[in-house]
Design a protein around this motif. Sequence first.
Motif, mmCIF file in Angstrom:
data_model
loop_
_atom_site.group_PDB
_atom_site.id
_atom_site.type_symbol
_atom_site.label_atom_id
_atom_site.label_comp_id
_atom_site.label_asym_id
_atom_site.label_seq_id
_atom_site.Cartn_x
_atom_site.Cartn_y
_atom_site.Cartn_z
ATOM 1 N N VAL A 80 0.850 -1.191 0.000
ATOM 2 C CA VAL A 80 0.000 0.000 0.000
ATOM 3 C C VAL A 80 0.886 1.241 0.000
ATOM 4 C CG1 VAL A 80 -1.744 1.309 1.269
ATOM 5 C CG2 VAL A 80 -1.851 -1.179 1.215
ATOM 6 N N GLN A 81 0.521 2.167 -0.846
ATOM 7 C CA GLN A 81 1.236 3.443 -0.875
ATOM 8 C C GLN A 81 0.260 4.570 -0.581
ATOM 9 O OE1 GLN A 81 3.122 3.507 -4.759
ATOM 10 N NE2 GLN A 81 5.023 2.746 -3.889
ATOM 11 N N LEU A 82 0.716 5.502 0.235
ATOM 12 C CA LEU A 82 -0.101 6.647 0.606
ATOM 13 C C LEU A 82 0.597 7.913 0.149
ATOM 14 C CD1 LEU A 82 -0.967 5.607 4.283
ATOM 15 C CD2 LEU A 82 -2.290 5.147 2.220
ATOM 16 N N GLN A 83 -0.183 8.831 -0.368
ATOM 17 C CA GLN A 83 0.366 10.096 -0.813
ATOM 18 C C GLN A 83 -0.512 11.223 -0.320
ATOM 19 O OE1 GLN A 83 3.383 10.696 -2.594
ATOM 20 N NE2 GLN A 83 2.830 12.698 -1.758
ATOM 21 N N ALA A 84 0.039 12.016 0.581
ATOM 22 C CA ALA A 84 -0.693 13.165 1.121
ATOM 23 C C ALA A 84 -0.390 14.413 0.304
ATOM 24 C CB ALA A 84 -0.308 13.389 2.580
ATOM 25 N N SER A 85 -1.357 15.280 0.237
ATOM 26 C CA SER A 85 -1.179 16.537 -0.485
ATOM 27 C C SER A 85 -2.113 17.578 0.105
ATOM 28 C CB SER A 85 -1.468 16.350 -1.979
ATOM 29 O OG SER A 85 -2.813 15.955 -2.185
ATOM 30 N N GLY A 86 -1.957 18.812 -0.357
ATOM 31 C CA GLY A 86 -2.850 19.874 0.080
ATOM 32 C C GLY A 86 -2.233 20.843 1.073
ATOM 33 N N GLY A 87 -1.032 20.536 1.524
ATOM 34 C CA GLY A 87 -0.377 21.442 2.445
ATOM 35 C C GLY A 87 0.091 22.703 1.735
ATOM 36 N N GLY A 88 0.567 23.648 2.524
ATOM 37 C CA GLY A 88 1.054 24.888 1.951
ATOM 38 C C GLY A 88 1.191 25.945 3.028
ATOM 39 N N SER A 89 1.408 27.162 2.563
ATOM 40 C CA SER A 89 1.536 28.292 3.476
ATOM 41 C C SER A 89 0.227 29.055 3.515
ATOM 42 C CB SER A 89 2.664 29.210 3.008
ATOM 43 O OG SER A 89 3.900 28.549 3.050
ATOM 44 N N VAL A 90 -0.317 29.213 4.694
ATOM 45 C CA VAL A 90 -1.600 29.900 4.854
ATOM 46 C C VAL A 90 -1.516 30.876 6.013
ATOM 47 C CG1 VAL A 90 -2.972 28.036 3.857
ATOM 48 C CG2 VAL A 90 -2.477 28.059 6.303
ATOM 49 N N GLN A 91 -2.375 31.851 5.990
ATOM 50 C CA GLN A 91 -2.433 32.800 7.088
ATOM 51 C C GLN A 91 -3.326 32.275 8.192
ATOM 52 O OE1 GLN A 91 -3.542 36.657 5.403
ATOM 53 N NE2 GLN A 91 -1.399 37.257 5.513
ATOM 54 N N GLY B 112 -7.243 31.035 8.288
ATOM 55 C CA GLY B 112 -7.662 30.423 7.041
ATOM 56 C C GLY B 112 -8.001 28.953 7.209
ATOM 57 N N ASP B 113 -8.433 28.350 6.116
ATOM 58 C CA ASP B 113 -8.811 26.943 6.112
ATOM 59 C C ASP B 113 -7.956 26.181 5.103
ATOM 60 O OD1 ASP B 113 -12.297 27.975 6.137
ATOM 61 O OD2 ASP B 113 -10.869 27.773 7.811
ATOM 62 N N LEU B 114 -7.858 24.890 5.320
ATOM 63 C CA LEU B 114 -7.077 24.045 4.434
ATOM 64 C C LEU B 114 -7.697 22.662 4.411
ATOM 65 C CD1 LEU B 114 -4.480 24.831 2.892
ATOM 66 C CD2 LEU B 114 -3.169 23.701 4.696
ATOM 67 N N LYS B 115 -7.645 22.008 3.263
ATOM 68 C CA LYS B 115 -8.136 20.643 3.175
ATOM 69 C C LYS B 115 -7.031 19.756 2.628
ATOM 70 C CE LYS B 115 -12.106 17.887 1.729
ATOM 71 N NZ LYS B 115 -13.445 17.922 1.065
ATOM 72 N N LEU B 116 -6.609 18.830 3.433
ATOM 73 C CA LEU B 116 -5.563 17.892 3.051
ATOM 74 C C LEU B 116 -6.195 16.630 2.472
ATOM 75 C CD1 LEU B 116 -3.272 18.169 6.202
ATOM 76 C CD2 LEU B 116 -3.321 19.625 4.170
ATOM 77 N N SER B 117 -5.474 16.018 1.554
ATOM 78 C CA SER B 117 -5.933 14.778 0.941
ATOM 79 C C SER B 117 -4.856 13.711 1.089
ATOM 80 C CB SER B 117 -6.231 14.982 -0.547
ATOM 81 O OG SER B 117 -7.198 15.977 -0.758
ATOM 82 N N CYS B 118 -5.300 12.476 1.140
ATOM 83 C CA CYS B 118 -4.373 11.351 1.173
ATOM 84 C C CYS B 118 -4.956 10.242 0.312
ATOM 85 C CB CYS B 118 -4.162 10.871 2.598
ATOM 86 S SG CYS B 118 -3.093 9.409 2.716
ATOM 87 N N VAL B 119 -4.252 9.927 -0.761
ATOM 88 C CA VAL B 119 -4.708 8.898 -1.692
ATOM 89 C C VAL B 119 -3.963 7.603 -1.415
ATOM 90 C CG1 VAL B 119 -4.967 8.261 -4.103
ATOM 91 C CG2 VAL B 119 -5.168 10.659 -3.420
ATOM 92 N N ALA B 120 -4.704 6.532 -1.349
ATOM 93 C CA ALA B 120 -4.121 5.212 -1.119
ATOM 94 C C ALA B 120 -4.169 4.384 -2.390
ATOM 95 C CB ALA B 120 -4.857 4.501 -0.003
#
Length: 123
Positions: free
Chosen positions: A1-12, A15-23
């Motif tokens: 199984v491989q997992l890949q997270a994304s959606g991070g970044g620089s925010v003030q 603010g809001d952020l939504k992270l994703s992780c695909v398996a």
Amino acid sequence: VQLQASGGGSVQAGGDLKLSCVASGRTSNSYAMGWFRQAPGKEREFLAAITWIGGATYYEDSAKGRFAISRDNAKNTVYLQINNLKLEDTAIYYCGETKDGFATRWARDYDHWGPGTLVTVSS
């Protein structure tokens, strides 16, 4: 199984952020997934977990209210919505998968981890 997270970044802050992780590479549906984070100089911290069957959720007390975990079975993806970001939310966010099938807060129960995605909150 491989997992890949994304959606991070620089925010003030605020603010809001939504992270994703695909398996990928799964062979069954009897598992659960969780989100953890690790800030510089600190230990990995549990935030939330969700079962793939049924979608039962489990949150760390400190994460209740601003964090929301969800999943999309068809996309093999788990999400972490973070609202009203604070400076102390700055960390690398990791997703993990456990084959045990129940939502657990213990990192040792997770069998697979993604490489993490960095969230930086500034004022």
